[in-house]
Design an enzyme around this catalytic site. Sequence first.
Site, PDB file in Angstrom:
ATOM      1  N   CYS A   1      -0.541   5.064   6.835  1.00 31.27           N
ATOM      2  CA  CYS A   1      -1.316   4.930   8.070  1.00 31.27           C
ATOM      3  C   CYS A   1      -0.492   4.186   9.123  1.00 31.27           C
ATOM      4  CB  CYS A   1      -2.615   4.189   7.803  1.00 31.27           C
ATOM      5  SG  CYS A   1      -3.606   4.907   6.463  1.00 31.27           S
TER       6      CYS A   1
ATOM      7  N   CYS B   1       0.829  -1.204   0.000  1.00 31.13           N
ATOM      8  CA  CYS B   1       0.000   0.000   0.000  1.00 31.13           C
ATOM      9  C   CYS B   1       0.865   1.257   0.000  1.00 31.13           C
ATOM     10  CB  CYS B   1      -0.910   0.010   1.228  1.00 31.13           C
ATOM     11  SG  CYS B   1      -2.067   1.410   1.252  1.00 31.13           S
TER      12      CYS B   1
ATOM     13  N   CYS C   1      -1.141   0.486  10.400  1.00 28.95           N
ATOM     14  CA  CYS C   1      -1.416  -0.560   9.421  1.00 28.95           C
ATOM     15  C   CYS C   1      -0.178  -1.378   9.065  1.00 28.95           C
ATOM     16  CB  CYS C   1      -2.007   0.062   8.158  1.00 28.95           C
ATOM     17  SG  CYS C   1      -2.516  -1.170   6.939  1.00 28.95           S
TER      18      CYS C   1
ATOM     19  N   CYS D   1     -16.946  -9.469   3.485  1.00 32.38           N
ATOM     20  CA  CYS D   1     -16.313  -8.169   3.365  1.00 32.38           C
ATOM     21  C   CYS D   1     -15.098  -8.285   2.471  1.00 32.38           C
ATOM     22  CB  CYS D   1     -15.915  -7.661   4.744  1.00 32.38           C
ATOM     23  SG  CYS D   1     -17.267  -7.699   5.931  1.00 32.38           S
TER      24      CYS D   1
END
Length: 412
Positions: free
Chosen positions: A69, A65, A72, A109
């Site tokens: 953040c 990613c 994370c 999800c």
Amino acid sequence: MDLLNTLVDKGLRRELPTREEALAVLATSDDDLLEVVAAAGKVRRQWFGRRVKLNYLVNLKSGLCPEDCSYCSQRLGSKAEILKYTWLKPDEASKAAAAGVAGGAKRVCLVASGRGPTDRDVDRVSQTIEAIKEENEGVEVCACLGLLSDGQAERLRDAGADAYNHNLNTSEGTYGDITTTHTYADRVDTVQKAHAAGLSACSGLIAGMGESDEDLVDVVFALRELDPDSVPVNFLIPFEGTPLAKEWNLTPQRALRILAMVRFVCPDVEVRLAGGREVHLRTLQPLALHLANSIFLGDYLTSEGQAGKADLDMIADAGFEVEGTDTTTLPEHRADAVAGGCGSGGGGGCAPCGDTGTETGTGTGTSTSTGTSTGTSTAVETAPETESVSAARPDLVAVRRRGAGTDLAPNA
């Protein structure tokens, strides 16, 4: 305790507590913990009975990613030794989802790391949604793909998505200390896009990142204003190799107080016990079922949860029952609003960002009363100024090595 009687009354009326009342819940002492849980439990049972909704995560794309953040394990610069793989094919994702559905999950999800999806990514996820829906009648699908561009939420809805998850995570005032590659306003915008498209919006928070009580109340009140159908409550999983690896700020008792506060502020919303419950609640997880009406089954995005069978046993032993696909999750007044165009799932949303299980949402149908009644005492016994915190337990943080992206059977 006057405070708790007041909060129960307000919760049964869907009336917003005052900030002072919400802060007072977080300040209660461990001696009062069972009273706090019992009071919030009355509100939970009023709107959701003894039902527990099961949700199952499928990590479509792990790691890699570009966002920073701090919480994370998939972030830019993370040294956490997690699984890293690119997009699962639709049939692979559908197979992974089937394991969760077989274990009793009502909602699947679909989560992908990254800043946000490209149009090609939306096409890919749309195919995955269609494959899951074709194989699993009655199962809801929530997407969690990061920041949305104009029109993407509508395309996901048209493909059959029921909900979209995007979490606020922390207060607006401290957001810049946690993430610098996007803003709090960006997150709010994506929640609003999902809601405007007719998706059931889902948004939550992460506790345990070093925030103050005021920060926790700020983010929960902001969520109440956004009015999501579901609010996942995550507890930081301090992954080695991330900036917050040393943040062990939660006791099981504090985690329960946080859940109770969320329930009082969001009485008729699906409150989901999400990432980090095994790490921080530990043996007190069954008590949390009196506060939250929804949990994730099995593993998370990059960490392992307790065995799926243990989740089911815990629910039964605590006197609760798994919610079936033929049952509407939300109370009638919220479900009617969803059916009227503010979301299509009839229940709250789902997926975490990073590995925290948070969601974003706007929903409709809740009272807009500010609940600023006067003359009510909020005097309670409060915790010491310096609350004891748990000792670091990195042994409880198990990196996921099974399920999606591997050749090993999933935990469901």
